[in-house]
Design an enzyme around this catalytic site. Structure first.
Site, PDB file in Angstrom:
ATOM      1  N   ASP A   7      36.110  -2.358  25.024  1.00  0.00           N
ATOM      2  CA  ASP A   7      36.799  -1.083  25.058  1.00  0.00           C
ATOM      3  C   ASP A   7      35.736  -0.024  24.768  1.00  0.00           C
ATOM      4  O   ASP A   7      34.639  -0.339  24.294  1.00  0.00           O
ATOM      5  CB  ASP A   7      37.900  -1.063  24.004  1.00  0.00           C
ATOM      6  CG  ASP A   7      38.647   0.243  23.962  1.00  0.00           C
ATOM      7  OD1 ASP A   7      38.903   0.823  25.034  1.00  0.00           O
ATOM      8  OD2 ASP A   7      38.971   0.702  22.856  1.00  0.00           O
TER       9      ASP A   7
ATOM     10  N   ASP B 100      36.503   3.796  23.540  1.00  0.00           N
ATOM     11  CA  ASP B 100      36.847   4.670  22.421  1.00  0.00           C
ATOM     12  C   ASP B 100      37.161   3.860  21.173  1.00  0.00           C
ATOM     13  O   ASP B 100      38.054   3.009  21.170  1.00  0.00           O
ATOM     14  CB  ASP B 100      38.051   5.531  22.796  1.00  0.00           C
ATOM     15  CG  ASP B 100      37.715   6.516  23.902  1.00  0.00           C
ATOM     16  OD1 ASP B 100      36.939   7.446  23.644  1.00  0.00           O
ATOM     17  OD2 ASP B 100      38.215   6.337  25.026  1.00  0.00           O
TER      18      ASP B 100
ATOM     19  N   SER C 119      38.406   0.582  29.825  1.00  0.00           N
ATOM     20  CA  SER C 119      38.983   1.628  28.985  1.00  0.00           C
ATOM     21  C   SER C 119      40.147   2.304  29.680  1.00  0.00           C
ATOM     22  O   SER C 119      40.117   2.506  30.897  1.00  0.00           O
ATOM     23  CB  SER C 119      37.912   2.683  28.648  1.00  0.00           C
ATOM     24  OG  SER C 119      38.487   3.835  28.067  1.00  0.00           O
TER      25      SER C 119
ATOM     26  N   LYS D 129      46.235  -0.370  30.106  1.00  0.00           N
ATOM     27  CA  LYS D 129      46.708  -1.081  28.913  1.00  0.00           C
ATOM     28  C   LYS D 129      48.053  -0.508  28.468  1.00  0.00           C
ATOM     29  O   LYS D 129      48.258   0.695  28.581  1.00  0.00           O
ATOM     30  CB  LYS D 129      45.685  -0.929  27.781  1.00  0.00           C
ATOM     31  CG  LYS D 129      44.274  -1.354  28.165  1.00  0.00           C
ATOM     32  CD  LYS D 129      43.283  -0.967  27.075  1.00  0.00           C
ATOM     33  CE  LYS D 129      41.862  -1.175  27.544  1.00  0.00           C
ATOM     34  NZ  LYS D 129      40.869  -0.755  26.525  1.00  0.00           N
TER      35      LYS D 129
END
Length: 219
Positions: free
Chosen positions: A12, A14, A111, A145
């Site tokens: 990922d 962030d 991401s 996601k």
């Protein structure tokens, strides 16, 4: 990782590579409170962290309609406050550049952020060249996601079977998506936003183990 038979690492961005979640959490909660919509930080993180921008705005507006009788995200979409704070304060997660530079396995970023936002953050922190072209955002898939699509897309691009990938994630939504993709997930706790209980929440969502430091996780 050298003693485990993984063939690729999917990160990922962030809160795992760039320390942006702690900034976003503060600014977003402030802006929502100004609209009359208040959240406890932990509840907010569980529900909304890891979503794509469009999914986040849709979920926030649904909550706002229930509580306030009106949507609130239009003013947030138009605000430059979050981007300005990111430009002023964003740093790598401690050890990220060194860990990624020393990793010999194929690697990618998956991401829920936009490709443009990822480029700005990764170039600012010196991480872009370590991953390009394998940097995948919400625009690359139909469902970001917690759907598995983004992780499956990254694995296919690396030509590695999903079961041979390990994912470093810091959000419940991300862990759910990576597990649904058939990947091993480690819950990352090294971002500035990580509070007591995050590790337990990530493990409950399906993370196999916790990783407090990126250098150790990527070694």
């Amino acid at each position: 990782m050298s003693n485990i038979a993984f063939k690729a690492v999917i990160f990922d961005c962030d809160g795992v590579l760039v320390d942006s979640e702690v900034i976003a959490l503060k600014v977003e909660l402030e802006m929502l409170a100004e609209q009359g919509l208040h959240f406890e930080p932990v509840d907010y993180s569980i529900r909304f962290m890891g979503l794509s921008t469009d999914a986040y705005h849709a979920a926030i507006d649904e909550e706002a309609r229930l509580r306030l009788g009106r949507p609130v995200t239009e003013s947030i979409r138009q605000s430059e406050r979050l981007r300005a704070v990111m430009v002023a304060e964003l740093t790598e997660v401690p050890g990220a550049v060194k860990a990624v530079a020393g990793l010999t396995l194929p690697k990618a970023i998956a991401s829920s952020g936009s490709v443009g936002g990822l480029e700005r953050k990764l170039k600012r922190t010196g991480l872009w060249d370590h991953f390009a072209p394998h940097i995948y955002g919400a625009e690359h898939v139909a469902s970001a996601k917690p759907a598995p699509d983004l992780f499956l897309h990254a694995a296919a691009a690396l030509a590695v079977a999903p079961g041979d990938c390990v994912v470093l994630e810091d959000s419940v939504n991300g862990v759910i998506g990576a597990k649904a993709a058939g990947m091993t997930v480690w819950g990352f706790l090294g971002g500035g936003h990580a509070t007591d209980g995050l590790g337990e929440r990530l493990v409950a969502a399906g993370a196999e183990r916790e990783a407090a430091r990126l250098l150790r996780a990527a070694a």
